[in-house]
Each structure stands twice: as structure tokens, then as C-alpha cells.
Write a protein that holds these residues in place. Structure first.
Motif, PDB file in Angstrom:
ATOM      1  N   LEU A 370       1.058 -12.685 -23.357  1.00 56.89           N
ATOM      2  CA  LEU A 370      -0.063 -11.940 -22.793  1.00 56.89           C
ATOM      3  C   LEU A 370      -0.500 -10.814 -23.732  1.00 56.89           C
ATOM      4  N   TYR A 371       0.475 -10.112 -24.296  1.00 55.34           N
ATOM      5  CA  TYR A 371       0.154  -8.991 -25.198  1.00 55.34           C
ATOM      6  C   TYR A 371      -0.599  -9.504 -26.426  1.00 55.34           C
ATOM      7  N   ARG A 372      -0.066 -10.522 -27.108  1.00 57.28           N
ATOM      8  CA  ARG A 372      -0.687 -11.034 -28.319  1.00 57.28           C
ATOM      9  C   ARG A 372      -2.036 -11.686 -28.018  1.00 57.28           C
ATOM     10  N   LEU A 373      -2.142 -12.343 -26.869  1.00 53.43           N
ATOM     11  CA  LEU A 373      -3.402 -12.974 -26.506  1.00 53.43           C
ATOM     12  C   LEU A 373      -4.507 -11.942 -26.322  1.00 53.43           C
ATOM     13  N   LEU A 374      -4.235 -10.893 -25.540  1.00 54.64           N
ATOM     14  CA  LEU A 374      -5.238  -9.847 -25.334  1.00 54.64           C
ATOM     15  C   LEU A 374      -5.534  -9.114 -26.639  1.00 54.64           C
ATOM     16  N   GLN A 375      -4.504  -8.872 -27.423  1.00 55.61           N
ATOM     17  CA  GLN A 375      -4.702  -8.164 -28.694  1.00 55.61           C
ATOM     18  C   GLN A 375      -5.634  -8.958 -29.615  1.00 55.61           C
ATOM     19  N   GLU A 376      -5.384 -10.272 -29.755  1.00 53.90           N
ATOM     20  CA  GLU A 376      -6.203 -11.102 -30.632  1.00 53.90           C
ATOM     21  C   GLU A 376      -7.602 -11.299 -30.074  1.00 53.90           C
ATOM     22  N   SER A 377      -7.729 -11.506 -28.761  1.00 53.68           N
ATOM     23  CA  SER A 377      -9.040 -11.729 -28.151  1.00 53.68           C
ATOM     24  C   SER A 377      -9.930 -10.509 -28.277  1.00 53.68           C
ATOM     25  N   LEU A 378      -9.364  -9.315 -27.993  1.00 59.40           N
ATOM     26  CA  LEU A 378     -10.158  -8.090 -28.111  1.00 59.40           C
ATOM     27  C   LEU A 378     -10.500  -7.794 -29.568  1.00 59.40           C
ATOM     28  N   ALA A 379      -9.581  -8.110 -30.469  1.00 62.49           N
ATOM     29  CA  ALA A 379      -9.875  -7.900 -31.892  1.00 62.49           C
ATOM     30  C   ALA A 379     -11.011  -8.817 -32.332  1.00 62.49           C
ATOM     31  N   ASN A 380     -11.016 -10.073 -31.876  1.00 51.71           N
ATOM     32  CA  ASN A 380     -12.117 -10.983 -32.196  1.00 51.71           C
ATOM     33  C   ASN A 380     -13.434 -10.477 -31.626  1.00 51.71           C
ATOM     34  N   ALA A 381     -13.394  -9.953 -30.386  1.00 53.56           N
ATOM     35  CA  ALA A 381     -14.613  -9.409 -29.789  1.00 53.56           C
ATOM     36  C   ALA A 381     -15.134  -8.230 -30.607  1.00 53.56           C
ATOM     37  N   TRP A 382     -14.229  -7.393 -31.138  1.00 54.41           N
ATOM     38  CA  TRP A 382     -14.652  -6.243 -31.952  1.00 54.41           C
ATOM     39  C   TRP A 382     -15.223  -6.692 -33.298  1.00 54.41           C
TER      40      TRP A 382
END
Length: 474
Positions: A370-382
Motif C-alpha cells: 500500500l505504501y509503495r503503491l500510493l507513493q508511486e501513483s502520487l509521484a506519477n500524478a506529480w
């Protein structure tokens, strides 16, 4: 099904079930055929004797339809006939009726001149038919009918008393049933033999057909059982291989996290320390040359800024690579931690909604994913949609964890991105699938992107779940 019957073959079950049915059918059919044969013999004997009686009696009754009575001479002639040896051998008792039911003559002298009820036999004879049956009467009924013995062959035959075929009288006579019993018994035995033989032949033919089908079914069942056993073994092997693949995938994730932590530590302890020392020396050099004629402090300043920027980037990379201590946190707190860190770094607002079952225990690997998924998804959105509206929805119960990350960015071609070398998307997919979850990406150009992940909570191969607020290892 009865277990004892289930152990029998199809042919054995046929023998067991069909025999009582065929036996009952044979008995009923034999009884019916025997009855028909018996009635046929009775009618034949009655008809033969009726012709004999008509030949002797008819000449004595030619004038009865004119007077309605028999003369004394006619009665004596009839009585003499009944005492004749040949006649007595065929007929035990004789009675002459008028069609209206009056008795004109009786070999035993009883009932003459009386008008009795017209029964079925008399009615049939008056209509021109010969009626014969085996009559069984006892007691008063036997006496009223003038029947000599309890069981006799009773026959009614019409007597034609004119040339025009007019029925002027009816002869009723009784015969002993010995001949009927003898002939009917023989005919019944023959009919029973034919019926039993036909049923036995049918039974054996059906048994041969059923036995052949039973053997075919047994062979197919055996082959099918062997295939089921083989498929079961292959399925067990597939399950074992699937478990090994999933176990290897999870171990790969653990190794990957350990590698990231090692890289983070090496970057922090190696290049970052060297760059920090170089930056300190540059600042000391800058302080010594400031104000000296010909000194180019602008160059030193630019070098200092470049080294400082590089060191900050390395520290940020090291911080992102190293996984924080999230085991004591709940799933909602993990999501809040990622969103808070993202907002603190990018100043981009994220709408977070969580619907997590209170007190829900989660495995460490689920929290890490969950941590890595949210981290990568939000980074892609940024990276691809900076400043756009971004939303995170988290739902979790005892069965599944469902996460959706949505942004209002420009979108992209999902198929092309997954087919290419997009390490972030493929890494997220591998993490999710290693836990037996589902990974979906929905995106269209100009309509934003949605990443949806579903992780199963129940997995016997995962580590013991951690309780929110507890320390790892306790």
C-alpha cells in the motif's frame, strides 16, 4: 443411493430390479391367458353339446310355440332321452324353458309349470346365442337353479321350432366339468410355458444388452477415474508451482526492499558524505578568497550551489528509497503518512477518504505494498499532471483492501505504457500480483487516470498480521 446397491454393476442391478417385475408380469399374463383359454374351452364344449342337444330335442318341440305347453307324449319322449346311457354320459340334467321364463320340462321333475326369473343365460339364448359358463352354486342358490352339483358347466341354447327359424324354446343343461378341467388344464400349462419361455428369452436378451452396456460404462468410468486422478495430481502440482511462484515473488519484493534500503544507506553514507565534505571545503575556500584582488568568488559560489543541489537530490533519493517504520500503523494511517509526505514535498493538495474496519489487522507486506503503491501513483500524478486535482480512496475489511488513485491530468495510452519500459507501472503490477491481488489502470487522453488495486486480506502464506500501535516483533 444405497451403498450396497452402489457397489453393484449396472447388469447386476438390472437382474435385481427387473426380475420381480418380469415375474409379476409373467404371472399376470399367464393368468389372463389361462383364463381366456378356460373360457374358450367352456364355450367350445358347450357349443358342441348344444348342437347335440338341439338335434335330439328340436323334433320333439315343433308344436310348443303353438300351444305353449308340451304334451304328455312329448314329455315322456324327452324323459326317455334323459335316461338313455349315451345321453346321460353327456348331460347330467336338462330343463326346457319357454322364452317368457316358464319351465316346460325338467329331467328331475322340479319346477315344471313355474315361471321363474329370466337370468343372463336365458336372455342370451332367447336372443339366439349359446351361453356357457362354469357355474359354482351352493346351498339354496344351487337348489333354486336345479343345479345337480356345486360346480357344473351350465349351458343355454335356443331351440328353433319352425322352418322360419323362430325360437320357440330354450334348453338348459348341465355337464360335468371334468373334460373342461382336463383340456383347459393342458391348454393353460402350454400357455404358461409359452409365456414363461417368451419372458425368459426377453429377460436374457435384455440382460445381454444391459451387460454389454454395463461393461462399456464400467470401462469408461475406469478411464474417467484415471483421468480424474491424473488431473487431480496435475492440479496439485499446479497449486504447488503457483505457491512457489507467489512465494518467490514475495521474496523478490522483500529482497527489493532490502536492496533499496542498502542503496539508500550507501548513498547517504557514501556520496552524500563526500559531497557534504566537498561543500564544506568550498565554503572555507570562499571565505578565504572573499575580498582578495582578482578572486573569482562567483565561480566558487556556482560550484557550491551545484554541489549543494546534488547533495539534496541524493538525500531525497535516499529518503524515498528507504521504507519508514510503518508496521505499527493501521492501513488508514499508512495512507495518511504517504499523502502527508507527498503534500509536504510538492505542495499539491490530495483529497483522501478512508473506510477501514476499526481494529482491522493487516500483514506487513500489505502495508508495504500500500505504501509503495500510493507513493508511486502520487509521484506519477506529480510528474505527468502537476497541479491537477488528485484523489485517494481507501476501503478495507476482513476480505479485501481496495485502493483507487485518481488524477485529472492529460491521461495516456495504457496499452502502450504497459508494453513499454515503464518501470513504475510494471513494478506496481508485480507487487500487487505477488500478493494475489488485481491491478487495473483506466486512462484516456484528456480525461485523467485512475489506478485501482484490490488486495486479498486472507492469505495463509503471509506473515502474522500486525496490530496497529504495536511494536514490530512483539
Amino acid at each position: 443411493m444405497n451403498p450396497a446397491r452402489a457397489r453393484l454393476s449396472l447388469s447386476q442391478q438390472f437382474l435385481l430390479v427387473s426380475f420381480p417385475i418380469l415375474l409379476a408380469t409373467t404371472v399376470l399374463l399367464g393368468w389372463w391367458v389361462g383364463r381366456q383359454v378356460h373360457e374358450s374351452v367352456v364355450h367350445r364344449i358347450g357349443a358342441d353339446t348344444a348342437l347335440y342337444v338341439d338335434g335330439f330335442i328340436a323334433p320333439q318341440l315343433q308344436h310348443v310355440d303353438e300351444t305353449g305347453h308340451l304334451t304328455d307324449a312329448e314329455q315322456r319322449a324327452l324323459f326317455e332321452m334323459t335316461t338313455d346311457a349315451e345321453w346321460a354320459r353327456r348331460i347330467v340334467s336338462l330343463r326346457i324353458w319357454r322364452p317368457d321364463g316358464m319351465v316346460l320340462f325338467s329331467s328331475d321333475g322340479q319346477g315344471v309349470g313355474q315361471k321363474l326369473d329370466i337370468d343372463e343365460g336365458l336372455e342370451a339364448a332367447v336372443s339366439g346365442s349359446i351361453f356357457s359358463e362354469v357355474s359354482v352354486r351352493r346351498g339354496r342358490d344351487q337348489t333354486d337353479h336345479g343345479q345337480p352339483l356345486e360346480r357344473m358347466i351350465e349351458t343355454y341354447t335356443p331351440i328353433h321350432t319352425s322352418d322360419r327359424g323362430h325360437i320357440g324354446a330354450v334348453a338348459e343343461f348341465y355337464q360335468l366339468p371334468d373334460e373342461v378341467d382336463r383340456e383347459a388344464g393342458a391348454a393353460q400349462r402350454r400357455s404358461w410355458g409359452v409365456v414363461a419361455g417368451a419372458m425368459l428369452a426377453t429377460y436374457l436378451l435384455l440382460f445381454v444388452l444391459v451387460r454389454r452396456g454395463s461393461r462399456t460404462i464400467a470401462a469408461q468410468r475406469s478411464a474417467l477415474s484415471a483421468q480424474v486422478v491424473r488431473l487431480t495430481e496435475l492440479n496439485q502440482q499446479n497449486l504447488q508451482l503457483h505457491g512457489r511462484v507467489r512465494s518467490a515473488a514475495r521474496e523478490a519484493v522483500v529482497v527489493h526492499e532490502a536492496l533499496l534500503q542498502r542503496i539508500s544507506a550507501n548513498v547517504h553514507d557514501g556520496p552524500c558524505q563526500d559531497l557534504g565534505f566537498a561543500l564544506m571545503q568550498l565554503r572555507n575556500l570562499h571565505d578565504r578568497i572573499v575580498g582578495r584582488p582578482g578572486a573569482s568568488d562567483d565561480d566558487v559560489e556556482r560550484i557550491s550551489h551545484a554541489v549543494e543541489a546534488a547533495m539534496n537530490d541524493l538525500r531525497a533519493i535516499a529518503a524515498n528509497l528507504e521504507l519508514p517504520d510503518i508496521e505499527p500503523l493501521s492501513l488508514a494511517e499508512v495512507a495518511q503518512r504517504v499523502v502527508r509526505d507527498f503534500v509536504g514535498k510538492t505542495r499539491q493538495q490530495v483529497a483522501l477518504t478512508t473506510d477501514v474496519l476499526p481494529g482491522l489487522l493487516a500483514h506487513a507486506r500489505i502495508k508495504t505494498t500500500l505504501y509503495r503503491l500510493l507513493q508511486e501513483s502520487l509521484a506519477n500524478a506529480w510528474r505527468h499532471a502537476p497541479g491537477s486535482e488528485c484523489r485517494v480512496d481507501l476501503k478495507a475489511d476482513t476480505q479485501r483492501v481496495v485502493v483507487e488513485v485518481t488524477d485529472a491530468g492529460p491521461g495516456f495510452d495504457v496499452a502502450a505504457a504497459l508494453a513499454g519500459s515503464r518501470l513504475g507501472l510494471n513494478g506496481m503490477r508485480q507487487r500487487v500480483e505477488s500478493l494475489g491481488g488485481g491491478f487495473e489502470i483506466h486512462s484516456e487522453r484528456g480525461r485523467g487516470t485512475t489506478v485501482r488495486v484490490s488486495l486479498p486480506m486472507a492469505d495463509a502464506e503471509l506473515d502474522t498480521p500486525t496490530r496497529p500501535g504495536s511494536e514490530p516483533g512483539r
